[in-house]
Design a protein around this motif. Structure first.
Motif, PDB file in Angstrom:
ATOM      1  N   UNK A   1     -60.548  32.259  12.239  1.00 28.60           N
ATOM      2  CA  UNK A   1     -59.769  31.910  11.051  1.00 28.60           C
ATOM      3  C   UNK A   1     -58.590  32.859  10.920  1.00 28.60           C
ATOM      4  N   UNK A   2     -57.445  32.323  10.519  1.00 24.57           N
ATOM      5  CA  UNK A   2     -56.258  33.125  10.230  1.00 24.57           C
ATOM      6  C   UNK A   2     -56.064  33.191   8.727  1.00 24.57           C
ATOM      7  N   UNK A   3     -55.778  34.396   8.213  1.00 25.13           N
ATOM      8  CA  UNK A   3     -55.607  34.593   6.776  1.00 25.13           C
ATOM      9  C   UNK A   3     -54.340  35.378   6.509  1.00 25.13           C
ATOM     10  N   UNK A   4     -53.260  34.725   6.067  1.00 26.80           N
ATOM     11  CA  UNK A   4     -52.089  35.487   5.618  1.00 26.80           C
ATOM     12  C   UNK A   4     -52.468  36.354   4.421  1.00 26.80           C
ATOM     13  N   UNK A   5     -52.112  37.617   4.474  1.00 26.76           N
ATOM     14  CA  UNK A   5     -52.573  38.560   3.463  1.00 26.76           C
ATOM     15  C   UNK A   5     -51.704  38.492   2.212  1.00 26.76           C
ATOM     16  N   UNK A   6     -52.154  37.697   1.241  1.00 24.24           N
ATOM     17  CA  UNK A   6     -51.480  37.600  -0.048  1.00 24.24           C
ATOM     18  C   UNK A   6     -52.006  38.649  -1.020  1.00 24.24           C
ATOM     19  N   UNK A   7     -53.070  39.357  -0.606  1.00 26.36           N
ATOM     20  CA  UNK A   7     -53.750  40.332  -1.458  1.00 26.36           C
ATOM     21  C   UNK A   7     -55.248  40.236  -1.258  1.00 26.36           C
ATOM     22  N   UNK A   8     -55.655  39.988  -0.017  1.00 27.74           N
ATOM     23  CA  UNK A   8     -57.054  39.698   0.309  1.00 27.74           C
ATOM     24  C   UNK A   8     -57.963  40.870  -0.047  1.00 27.74           C
ATOM     25  N   UNK A   9     -59.184  40.557  -0.491  1.00 26.47           N
ATOM     26  CA  UNK A   9     -60.189  41.567  -0.803  1.00 26.47           C
ATOM     27  C   UNK A   9     -61.105  41.759   0.401  1.00 26.47           C
ATOM     28  N   UNK A  10     -61.659  42.956   0.547  1.00 26.79           N
ATOM     29  CA  UNK A  10     -62.445  43.303   1.727  1.00 26.79           C
ATOM     30  C   UNK A  10     -63.690  42.451   1.881  1.00 26.79           C
ATOM     31  N   UNK A  11     -64.277  42.010   0.767  1.00 24.19           N
ATOM     32  CA  UNK A  11     -65.525  41.267   0.874  1.00 24.19           C
ATOM     33  C   UNK A  11     -65.325  39.865   1.427  1.00 24.19           C
ATOM     34  N   UNK A  12     -64.108  39.336   1.387  1.00 31.16           N
ATOM     35  CA  UNK A  12     -63.882  37.979   1.890  1.00 31.16           C
ATOM     36  C   UNK A  12     -64.105  37.893   3.396  1.00 31.16           C
ATOM     37  N   UNK A  13     -63.437  38.725   4.215  1.00 28.18           N
ATOM     38  CA  UNK A  13     -63.735  38.671   5.650  1.00 28.18           C
ATOM     39  C   UNK A  13     -65.198  38.982   5.972  1.00 28.18           C
ATOM     40  N   UNK A  14     -65.848  39.827   5.142  1.00 32.10           N
ATOM     41  CA  UNK A  14     -67.263  40.109   5.374  1.00 32.10           C
ATOM     42  C   UNK A  14     -68.113  38.866   5.161  1.00 32.10           C
ATOM     43  N   UNK A  15     -67.784  38.087   4.127  1.00 32.73           N
ATOM     44  CA  UNK A  15     -68.526  36.846   3.879  1.00 32.73           C
ATOM     45  C   UNK A  15     -68.311  35.848   5.011  1.00 32.73           C
ATOM     46  N   UNK A  16     -67.083  35.788   5.521  1.00 30.74           N
ATOM     47  CA  UNK A  16     -66.806  34.914   6.659  1.00 30.74           C
ATOM     48  C   UNK A  16     -67.524  35.415   7.909  1.00 30.74           C
ATOM     49  N   UNK A  17     -67.491  36.731   8.130  1.00 29.44           N
ATOM     50  CA  UNK A  17     -68.122  37.311   9.312  1.00 29.44           C
ATOM     51  C   UNK A  17     -69.616  37.010   9.350  1.00 29.44           C
ATOM     52  N   UNK A  18     -70.260  37.030   8.170  1.00 29.66           N
ATOM     53  CA  UNK A  18     -71.696  36.760   8.100  1.00 29.66           C
ATOM     54  C   UNK A  18     -72.034  35.347   8.544  1.00 29.66           C
ATOM     55  N   UNK A  19     -71.047  34.474   8.584  1.00 25.61           N
ATOM     56  CA  UNK A  19     -71.235  33.080   9.014  1.00 25.61           C
ATOM     57  C   UNK A  19     -70.693  32.836  10.412  1.00 25.61           C
ATOM     58  N   UNK A  20     -70.476  33.906  11.161  1.00 32.24           N
ATOM     59  CA  UNK A  20     -70.012  33.769  12.534  1.00 32.24           C
ATOM     60  C   UNK A  20     -68.533  33.464  12.644  1.00 32.24           C
ATOM     61  N   UNK A  21     -67.759  33.869  11.649  1.00 33.66           N
ATOM     62  CA  UNK A  21     -66.326  33.566  11.636  1.00 33.66           C
ATOM     63  C   UNK A  21     -65.532  34.852  11.841  1.00 33.66           C
ATOM     64  N   UNK A  22     -64.676  34.853  12.850  1.00 31.96           N
ATOM     65  CA  UNK A  22     -63.774  35.975  13.098  1.00 31.96           C
ATOM     66  C   UNK A  22     -62.488  35.746  12.328  1.00 31.96           C
ATOM     67  N   UNK A  23     -62.067  36.756  11.534  1.00 35.33           N
ATOM     68  CA  UNK A  23     -60.906  36.602  10.677  1.00 35.33           C
ATOM     69  C   UNK A  23     -59.756  37.474  11.147  1.00 35.33           C
TER      70      UNK A  23
END
Length: 379
Positions: free
Chosen positions: A185-207
């Motif tokens: 997944x690609x995420x343009x950083x508009x002000x992303x919080x650290x827990x968001x990529x962690x939640x994605x990572x827990x589902x096998x998603x590389x951010x």
């Protein structure tokens, strides 16, 4: 008139209302939009949320700082609030994870605050009059009230503020998946919080978190080169009406049919990309106890929110877009604010609240699974 006192601090609103207390955190002066948050826990996550850029946060919970501060619960690399206002700060923290005091961290990061004020009266005032510009002054910054009010009125308002560039990463970074990688997944950083990529990572998603300052066409090209399975639009500060580049990028993604999921600021960006407008709310939604109705399932989730702007529309409304029909999928029963949008002919949806919420609630965490299902279905 305010008397200069080393142990005095004031919070001054743009309408002339003054709340007197004692310094908390750094001494000096600061300016921002006065807003209140109703969370009884998670003050560290609040303070480090980039969405609070240029805002003076008032805690409605009377006792703050009981669990101290640690190096693990930050939502970003620093405190972003412009100022902080509390009623009854803890004198000594009591938690096995605490590494320092809340006031000590505020001091080390230069965050000017005020304690001992009547936060109940302040919150009632903001609910009646709306969020407004404010200043916190202490130490040598204290002077007479009319002069402080004039200085507050000279500070910039939140409406029309373009703040994404102030909080976005300057260099691309990657948060790997936990275990086997299922999606990228690609995420343009508009002000992303650290827990968001962690939640994605827990589902096998590389951010892959990308600088938001990149031109929309270049950002799309980078995402295509990456072979991303989806795009995530995160939270962020400021007025969504100023985020024209992010809106243009989102339209390019929709044209390509790349699965897209947005939260908070990202919800407003997707709504604008689908042709709807935004407006500034009277005092916004900020807290961890806000109900949201899902129009499709008619279920209610208790959510974490932090926004002062919203999409124009109403729950269940369907409307035409350049990408086919879309609908407002979620709404807040407290004030009928739109809390989600879903495109019906392209793979894109978003919500106004925070399914990644730390310290909670976690009612909406399943939205990340829906995003994974959307990517599993292909473009």
């Amino acid at each position: 008139m305010i008397t200069r006192q080393r142990d005095a601090a004031v919070l001054v609103l743009e309408d002339g209302r003054v709340f007197t207390g004692v310094p908390y955190g750094a001494r000096g002066e600061t300016f921002g939009e006065a807003v209140f948050t109703t969370g009884m826990t998670g003050y560290q996550e609040t303070l480090t949320d980039p969405s609070y850029r240029r805002q003076i946060v008032v805690q409605t919970a009377p006792q703050i700082g009981n669990t101290g501060w640690n190096s693990e619960d930050n939502e970003s690399s620093r405190i972003w609030v412009a100022g902080y206002a509390v009623r009854d700060p803890a004198r000594v923290p009591s938690n096995w994870r605490s590494e320092t005091t809340l006031e000590g961290e505020l001091q080390s990061q230069g965050v000017v605050g005020v304690a001992g004020i009547d936060t109940r009266a302040l919150v009632r005032h903001l609910r009646e009059r709306g969020a407004m510009r404010a200043g916190v002054f202490s130490g040598d910054a204290l002077t007479d009230t009319p002069a402080l009010v004039e200085r507050v009125l000279d500070s910039p308002p939140m409406e029309g503020a373009d703040l994404t560039g102030e909080v976005s990463t300057q260099a691309r970074y990657v948060v790997p998946a936990v275990g086997e990688r299922r999606f990228t997944v690609a995420a343009p950083d508009l002000g992303i919080k650290s827990n968001t990529p962690r939640m994605l990572a827990a589902r096998g998603i590389e951010t892959h978190v990308l600088p938001a300052a990149t031109a929309p066409a270049e950002l799309l090209a980078e995402i295509l080169d990456l072979g991303a399975d989806g795009v995530f639009l995160p939270n962020g500060p400021g007025d969504p009406a100023t985020a024209d580049a992010a809106v243009e990028f989102t339209r390019l993604v929709l044209e390509r049919g790349i699965p897209l999921f947005g939260i908070c600021f990202g919800n407003q960006i997707l709504g604008r990309a689908l042709g709807r407008g935004t407006y500034k709310m009277r005092y916004g939604h900020r807290g961890i106890n806000i109900p949201v109705i899902d129009h499709t399932s008619r279920t209610v989730a208790i959510t974490s929110q932090n926004h002062g702007f919203a999409l124009e529309g109403e729950l269940g409304e369907r409307f035409d877009t350049p990408f086919g029909c879309a609908e407002f999928s979620h709404g807040c029963p407290n004030d009928d604010t739109v809390e989600g949008v879903r495109a019906l002919y392209v793979p894109a949806f978003s919500v106004q609240y925070h399914p990644e919420a730390a310290a909670g609630p976690h009612d909406a965490a399943g939205l990340f699974d829906q995003f994974a299902e959307l990517m599993a279905g292909g473009r």
